[in-house]
Design a protein around this motif. Structure first.
Motif, mmCIF file in Angstrom:
data_model
loop_
_atom_site.group_PDB
_atom_site.id
_atom_site.type_symbol
_atom_site.label_atom_id
_atom_site.label_comp_id
_atom_site.label_asym_id
_atom_site.label_seq_id
_atom_site.Cartn_x
_atom_site.Cartn_y
_atom_site.Cartn_z
ATOM 1 N N SER A 199 0.845 -1.197 0.000
ATOM 2 C CA SER A 199 0.000 0.000 0.000
ATOM 3 C C SER A 199 0.880 1.247 0.000
ATOM 4 C CB SER A 199 -0.877 0.017 1.251
ATOM 5 O OG SER A 199 -0.057 0.231 2.386
ATOM 6 N N GLY A 200 0.214 2.391 -0.125
ATOM 7 C CA GLY A 200 0.941 3.656 -0.142
ATOM 8 C C GLY A 200 1.575 3.982 1.204
ATOM 9 N N ALA A 201 0.794 3.781 2.271
ATOM 10 C CA ALA A 201 1.329 4.082 3.603
ATOM 11 C C ALA A 201 2.567 3.229 3.879
ATOM 12 C CB ALA A 201 0.261 3.819 4.665
ATOM 13 N N ASN A 208 5.570 4.525 2.029
ATOM 14 C CA ASN A 208 6.148 5.688 2.709
ATOM 15 C C ASN A 208 6.888 5.288 3.981
ATOM 16 O OD1 ASN A 208 5.327 7.528 0.806
ATOM 17 N ND2 ASN A 208 3.358 7.922 1.799
ATOM 18 N N PHE A 221 -0.606 14.476 2.847
ATOM 19 C CA PHE A 221 -1.194 13.222 3.293
ATOM 20 C C PHE A 221 -0.267 12.083 2.895
ATOM 21 C CE2 PHE A 221 -3.734 9.371 2.883
ATOM 22 C CZ PHE A 221 -4.351 9.339 4.126
ATOM 23 N N HIS A 222 0.154 11.289 3.877
ATOM 24 C CA HIS A 222 1.097 10.211 3.579
ATOM 25 C C HIS A 222 0.599 8.836 4.007
ATOM 26 C CE1 HIS A 222 3.960 13.203 2.286
ATOM 27 N NE2 HIS A 222 3.834 13.838 3.436
ATOM 28 N N GLY A 223 -0.635 8.751 4.514
ATOM 29 C CA GLY A 223 -1.181 7.450 4.884
ATOM 30 C C GLY A 223 -1.688 7.431 6.305
ATOM 31 N N GLU A 270 4.941 15.504 -1.531
ATOM 32 C CA GLU A 270 4.194 15.007 -2.687
ATOM 33 C C GLU A 270 4.486 15.946 -3.864
ATOM 34 O OE1 GLU A 270 -0.196 14.221 -1.421
ATOM 35 O OE2 GLU A 270 0.768 15.243 0.232
ATOM 36 N N GLU A 294 -4.688 14.563 -1.502
ATOM 37 C CA GLU A 294 -5.764 14.703 -0.517
ATOM 38 C C GLU A 294 -5.871 16.152 -0.042
ATOM 39 O OE1 GLU A 294 -7.734 11.975 0.279
ATOM 40 O OE2 GLU A 294 -6.533 11.112 -1.325
ATOM 41 N N ASP A 302 6.776 11.404 -2.222
ATOM 42 C CA ASP A 302 5.594 10.563 -2.075
ATOM 43 C C ASP A 302 4.805 10.666 -3.383
ATOM 44 O OD1 ASP A 302 3.112 9.462 -1.654
ATOM 45 O OD2 ASP A 302 2.834 10.323 0.336
ATOM 46 N N VAL A 356 2.623 8.328 -4.398
ATOM 47 C CA VAL A 356 1.575 7.306 -4.313
ATOM 48 C C VAL A 356 0.363 7.685 -5.169
ATOM 49 C CG1 VAL A 356 -0.124 6.323 -2.707
ATOM 50 C CG2 VAL A 356 2.296 6.374 -2.095
ATOM 51 N N GLN A 357 -0.058 8.920 -5.075
ATOM 52 C CA GLN A 357 -1.259 9.335 -5.814
ATOM 53 C C GLN A 357 -0.938 9.972 -7.168
ATOM 54 O OE1 GLN A 357 -5.198 12.157 -5.117
ATOM 55 N NE2 GLN A 357 -4.322 11.081 -3.409
ATOM 56 N N LYS A 382 -1.230 2.757 -5.475
ATOM 57 C CA LYS A 382 -2.405 3.129 -6.282
ATOM 58 C C LYS A 382 -2.340 2.611 -7.725
ATOM 59 C CE LYS A 382 -4.021 6.937 -3.413
ATOM 60 N NZ LYS A 382 -5.416 6.746 -3.080
HETATM 61 C C1 LIG Z 1 0.049 10.944 -1.422
HETATM 62 C C2 LIG Z 1 -0.434 9.739 -0.693
HETATM 63 N N1 LIG Z 1 0.427 9.046 0.060
HETATM 64 C C3 LIG Z 1 0.043 7.943 0.713
HETATM 65 C C4 LIG Z 1 -1.256 7.497 0.658
HETATM 66 C C5 LIG Z 1 -1.667 6.266 1.412
HETATM 67 O O1 LIG Z 1 -1.876 5.221 0.539
HETATM 68 P P1 LIG Z 1 -2.669 3.914 1.035
HETATM 69 O O2 LIG Z 1 -4.075 4.353 1.285
HETATM 70 O O3 LIG Z 1 -2.537 2.950 -0.095
HETATM 71 O O4 LIG Z 1 -2.001 3.455 2.268
HETATM 72 C C6 LIG Z 1 -2.186 8.178 -0.121
HETATM 73 C C7 LIG Z 1 -3.586 7.729 -0.198
HETATM 74 O O5 LIG Z 1 -4.480 8.449 -0.557
HETATM 75 C C8 LIG Z 1 -1.769 9.338 -0.811
HETATM 76 O O6 LIG Z 1 -2.612 10.035 -1.554
#
Ligand SMILES: Cc1ncc(COP(=O)(O)O)c(C=O)c1O
Length: 406
Positions: free
Chosen positions: A112-114, A117, A143-145, A195, A200, A228, A230-231, A265
């Motif tokens: 996952s994203g969290a 990170n 937002f990092h999770g 990011e 978010e 980051d 992730v998104q 993601k």
């Molecule tokens: C920039 C960013 N980092 C981390 C995350 C966390 O990802 P996850 O929900 O897959 O843990 C998100 C989720 O929206 C995100 O937008």
């Protein structure tokens, strides 16, 4: 014999209320989705929606991609999971593809994203542990999770409320403010994490000057720069990474390489998989026994992620999402100032619209009523996150649905 299940929306919602932890803010009228095809999804009552929410920037190929389904089936029939104490070819292949697209380095796989990170921050902290450096500077509104570590990292107080003392080691400064980062750096600083586009937080892109400034500042001080992605990553903006897109616009794409990039993601197109690219400075820091996750980089996840990359490349989807995104931005820009439509920003398949005069969740519910799914962000933004294979007609249709609410 195939069993046909008749789904009752009120029953599903009632079952959620009874059995699912209420940690998500679902509108009472939120659709019960049962089927998807490309950019469209259908609810249990047969209503059709254009999905510009994409499972929150996940479904980069839309719904029910036949190629993705085939690769899932084939890999599932061959090998789903083996322990990371062994090798399997798909993980090696995917790591090589991600390295090829990012820069010299290595990949750690997770789910996952969290988690991506977490791994990124652990590597950055471990690299400087001997000097007593562990702090990571992050930005307000980021937002990092939702792990305990990542709620401490995120620049939003509300995420931490009620969970006791936050994990130490994070300092928050305003986004796109280079001087604030420099001022926050001290003898304990190990890294800076941002990011490329705050998602978010409300689809707020970093400026090219900020990114280049962060790179110079961290390099001069011997600190790590963690992105980051992730998104905003994995071709969502039309480039593999959002920083490439931002710097390409400024003609400075070649001047920037961070020390780490987290991914999730769109990486799996809907199948859960996360990864972190660690550049040459960090790639060997997480030695045996320092970090792990049982499911990291399973054969199934890696096969799917490889197929996602191949489809994006073979079908020219980076170019498509870039072009369709511009059409979407332009169309929304023409509506700016009318009704609830305020400022429009973003790149490619990540477009944010500021909502004026009404709660953004209320507008999102109204759009859903008219058959368009979008995702609220920040306090007053709606995110449009279409799949990369969205068509020109679907963008025009989405714009007509927006216009019908003004
Ligand atoms: C920039 C960013 N980092 C981390 C995350 C966390 O990802 P996850 O929900 O897959 O843990 C998100 C989720 O929206 C995100 O937008």
């Amino acid at each position: 014999m195939k069993t046909i299940h008749i789904v009752s929306s009120p029953q599903v919602r009632a079952d959620y209320a009874r059995h699912v932890v209420p940690s998500y803010k679902r509108a009472e009228t939120a659709p019960v989705l049962v089927r998807g095809q490309g950019t469209r999804v259908w609810d249990a009552d047969g209503k059709e929606y254009l999905d510009f929410g994409g499972g929150i920037a996940v479904n980069c190929l839309g719904h029910a991609s036949p190629r993705l389904a085939k690769s899932l089936q084939e890999q599932a029939a061959q090998l789903v999971h083996v322990s990371n104490l062994f090798y399997h070819p798909k993980q090696a292949e995917l790591a090589a593809e991600l390295v090829k697209r990012t820069g010299p380095g290595k990949i750690f796989f997770c789910n996952s994203g969290a988690e991506a990170n977490e791994a990124m921050v652990k590597a950055a902290r471990k690299a400087r542990a001997a000097e007593g450096r562990f702090e990571v500077i992050t930005t307000l509104n980021s937002f990092h999770g939702r792990t305990l570590g990542m709620i401490a990292a995120s620049g939003q107080e509300r995420l931490r409320e009620g969970f006791g003392p936050p994990m130490p080691g994070f300092v928050h400064v305003p986004y796109n403010d280079l001087a604030a980062v420099e001022k926050a750096m001290g003898p304990k600083t190990a890294a800076v994490m941002v990011e490329g586009i705050q998602g978010e937080g409300g689809v707020i892109p970093a400026t090219a000057e900020y990114l280049l400034g962060l790179r110079k500042l961290t390099r001069d001080k011997g600190l790590s720069l963690l992105m980051d992605s992730v998104q905003c990553g994995h071709y969502r903006t039309g480039c593999f990474q959002s920083y490439e897109r931002i710097l390409r616009e400024a003609g400075k794409k070649e001047e920037f390489l961070p020390d780490a990039v987290s991914m999730a993601k769109s990486l799996g197109g809907g199948f859960p998989v996360g990864a972190v690219w660690l550049g040459e400075k960090l790639m060997d820091v997480l030695g045996p026994g320092t970090h792990a996750t049982t499911y990291g980089g399973t054969a199934l996840a890696c096969a799917v992620a490889l197929e996602v990359l191949q489809i994006i490349e073979e079908e020219g989807l980076a170019e498509n999402v870039s072009a369709r995104g511009e059409e979407l931005k332009e169309g929304l820009g023409k509506l700016a100032g009318k009704g609830w439509v305020g400022e429009v920003r973003g790149f490619g398949g990540m477009v944010g619209v500021r909502v004026k005069g009404r709660p953004h969740a209320e507008v999102a519910a109204q759009l859903a009523g008219r058959g368009l799914l979008v995702v609220p962000a920040g306090s007053d933004v709606l995110r449009f996150l279409p799949p990369y294979n969205v068509s020109r007609q679907e963008v025009a249709e989405a714009l007509r649905k927006v216009e019908s609410t003004l």
